[in-house]
Design a protein around this motif. Structure first.
Motif, mmCIF file in Angstrom:
data_model
loop_
_atom_site.group_PDB
_atom_site.id
_atom_site.type_symbol
_atom_site.label_atom_id
_atom_site.label_comp_id
_atom_site.label_asym_id
_atom_site.label_seq_id
_atom_site.Cartn_x
_atom_site.Cartn_y
_atom_site.Cartn_z
ATOM 1 N N VAL A 64 13.219 34.351 15.853
ATOM 2 C CA VAL A 64 12.273 35.267 16.491
ATOM 3 C C VAL A 64 12.851 36.662 16.289
ATOM 4 O O VAL A 64 14.040 36.887 16.526
ATOM 5 C CB VAL A 64 12.128 34.970 18.004
ATOM 6 C CG1 VAL A 64 11.284 36.029 18.676
ATOM 7 C CG2 VAL A 64 11.542 33.596 18.230
ATOM 8 N N GLU A 65 12.035 37.581 15.823
ATOM 9 C CA GLU A 65 12.503 38.953 15.628
ATOM 10 C C GLU A 65 11.940 39.834 16.734
ATOM 11 O O GLU A 65 10.785 39.700 17.111
ATOM 12 C CB GLU A 65 12.078 39.476 14.258
ATOM 13 C CG GLU A 65 12.737 38.733 13.123
ATOM 14 C CD GLU A 65 12.342 39.251 11.766
ATOM 15 O OE1 GLU A 65 13.197 39.195 10.870
ATOM 16 O OE2 GLU A 65 11.197 39.705 11.600
ATOM 17 N N ARG A 66 12.792 40.723 17.227
ATOM 18 C CA ARG A 66 12.388 41.629 18.295
ATOM 19 C C ARG A 66 12.844 43.044 17.976
ATOM 20 O O ARG A 66 13.879 43.257 17.377
ATOM 21 C CB ARG A 66 13.015 41.204 19.622
ATOM 22 C CG ARG A 66 12.569 39.828 20.053
ATOM 23 C CD ARG A 66 12.677 39.709 21.518
ATOM 24 N NE ARG A 66 12.219 38.399 21.952
ATOM 25 C CZ ARG A 66 12.769 37.725 22.937
ATOM 26 N NH1 ARG A 66 13.778 38.235 23.602
ATOM 27 N NH2 ARG A 66 12.280 36.559 23.285
ATOM 28 N N PHE B 164 8.141 28.258 21.570
ATOM 29 C CA PHE B 164 9.561 28.604 21.655
ATOM 30 C C PHE B 164 10.089 28.342 23.056
ATOM 31 O O PHE B 164 9.396 28.531 24.053
ATOM 32 C CB PHE B 164 9.788 30.069 21.275
ATOM 33 C CG PHE B 164 9.576 30.326 19.819
ATOM 34 C CD1 PHE B 164 10.565 30.018 18.893
ATOM 35 C CD2 PHE B 164 8.386 30.862 19.359
ATOM 36 C CE1 PHE B 164 10.368 30.244 17.548
ATOM 37 C CE2 PHE B 164 8.181 31.091 18.017
ATOM 38 C CZ PHE B 164 9.176 30.780 17.109
ATOM 39 N N LEU B 165 11.356 27.896 23.118
ATOM 40 C CA LEU B 165 11.980 27.637 24.413
ATOM 41 C C LEU B 165 13.477 27.875 24.306
ATOM 42 O O LEU B 165 14.067 27.805 23.239
ATOM 43 C CB LEU B 165 11.692 26.200 24.879
ATOM 44 C CG LEU B 165 11.934 25.083 23.867
ATOM 45 C CD1 LEU B 165 13.286 24.458 24.078
ATOM 46 C CD2 LEU B 165 10.852 24.055 24.031
ATOM 47 N N LEU B 166 14.083 28.190 25.450
ATOM 48 C CA LEU B 166 15.514 28.442 25.504
ATOM 49 C C LEU B 166 16.194 27.207 26.068
ATOM 50 O O LEU B 166 15.832 26.729 27.153
ATOM 51 C CB LEU B 166 15.809 29.662 26.387
ATOM 52 C CG LEU B 166 17.281 30.009 26.608
ATOM 53 C CD1 LEU B 166 17.948 30.351 25.279
ATOM 54 C CD2 LEU B 166 17.403 31.167 27.570
ATOM 55 N N TYR C 117 17.419 33.310 18.105
ATOM 56 C CA TYR C 117 16.975 31.970 17.725
ATOM 57 C C TYR C 117 16.743 31.130 18.970
ATOM 58 O O TYR C 117 17.553 31.134 19.891
ATOM 59 C CB TYR C 117 18.017 31.296 16.833
ATOM 60 C CG TYR C 117 18.120 31.941 15.476
ATOM 61 C CD1 TYR C 117 17.435 31.415 14.397
ATOM 62 C CD2 TYR C 117 18.882 33.076 15.281
ATOM 63 C CE1 TYR C 117 17.513 31.998 13.150
ATOM 64 C CE2 TYR C 117 18.969 33.674 14.036
ATOM 65 C CZ TYR C 117 18.282 33.129 12.973
ATOM 66 O OH TYR C 117 18.358 33.723 11.739
ATOM 67 N N PHE C 118 15.612 30.426 18.985
ATOM 68 C CA PHE C 118 15.249 29.554 20.089
ATOM 69 C C PHE C 118 14.849 28.191 19.540
ATOM 70 O O PHE C 118 14.511 28.054 18.369
ATOM 71 C CB PHE C 118 14.053 30.119 20.872
ATOM 72 C CG PHE C 118 14.324 31.433 21.537
ATOM 73 C CD1 PHE C 118 15.215 31.524 22.593
ATOM 74 C CD2 PHE C 118 13.680 32.581 21.118
ATOM 75 C CE1 PHE C 118 15.460 32.731 23.222
ATOM 76 C CE2 PHE C 118 13.914 33.796 21.738
ATOM 77 C CZ PHE C 118 14.813 33.866 22.792
#
Length: 102
Positions: free
Chosen positions: A61-63, A95-97, A42-43
């Motif tokens: 977000v799925e990876r 998206f960002l961290l 999650y971001f």
């Protein structure tokens, strides 16, 4: 063959093709390799939360990652994916961290 029957035949053909595509999508694209597993990270997202003021707002977000032999190793891989931050494609999607140091 009448025009009405031709239209019905074409519609049935289209439905069958869509079903075949769906099955392919679910079984091939969802699991590209048998040694991969999907993890969720999650971001923050500057598009869905433009002011980025609420740290509780996170977006999935799925990876795909290499399958691990045990849950602890999989957790480490998932944490590494999180700490690696968004990919270039994910950054383009906003998206960002956000990490907070105290």
């Amino acid at each position: 063959m009448t025009k009405g029957r031709l239209v019905i035949y074409l519609m049935i053909t289209l439905v069958v093709l869509l079903l075949v595509f769906y099955v392919w999508l679910v079984y091939e694209v969802q699991a590209p390799h048998k040694n991969l597993v999907k993890v969720q990270v999650y971001f923050g997202n500057s598009i869905n939360d433009p002011e980025v003021l609420d740290c509780k707002k996170n977006f999935l977000v799925e990876r795909w990652v290499v399958k691990q032999s045990n849950l602890a190793d999989l957790a480490k891989v998932a944490i590494n994916e999180l700490l690696a931050g968004p990919t270039i494609k994910e950054k383009a999607a906003g998206f960002l961290l956000v990490l907070i140091r105290e």
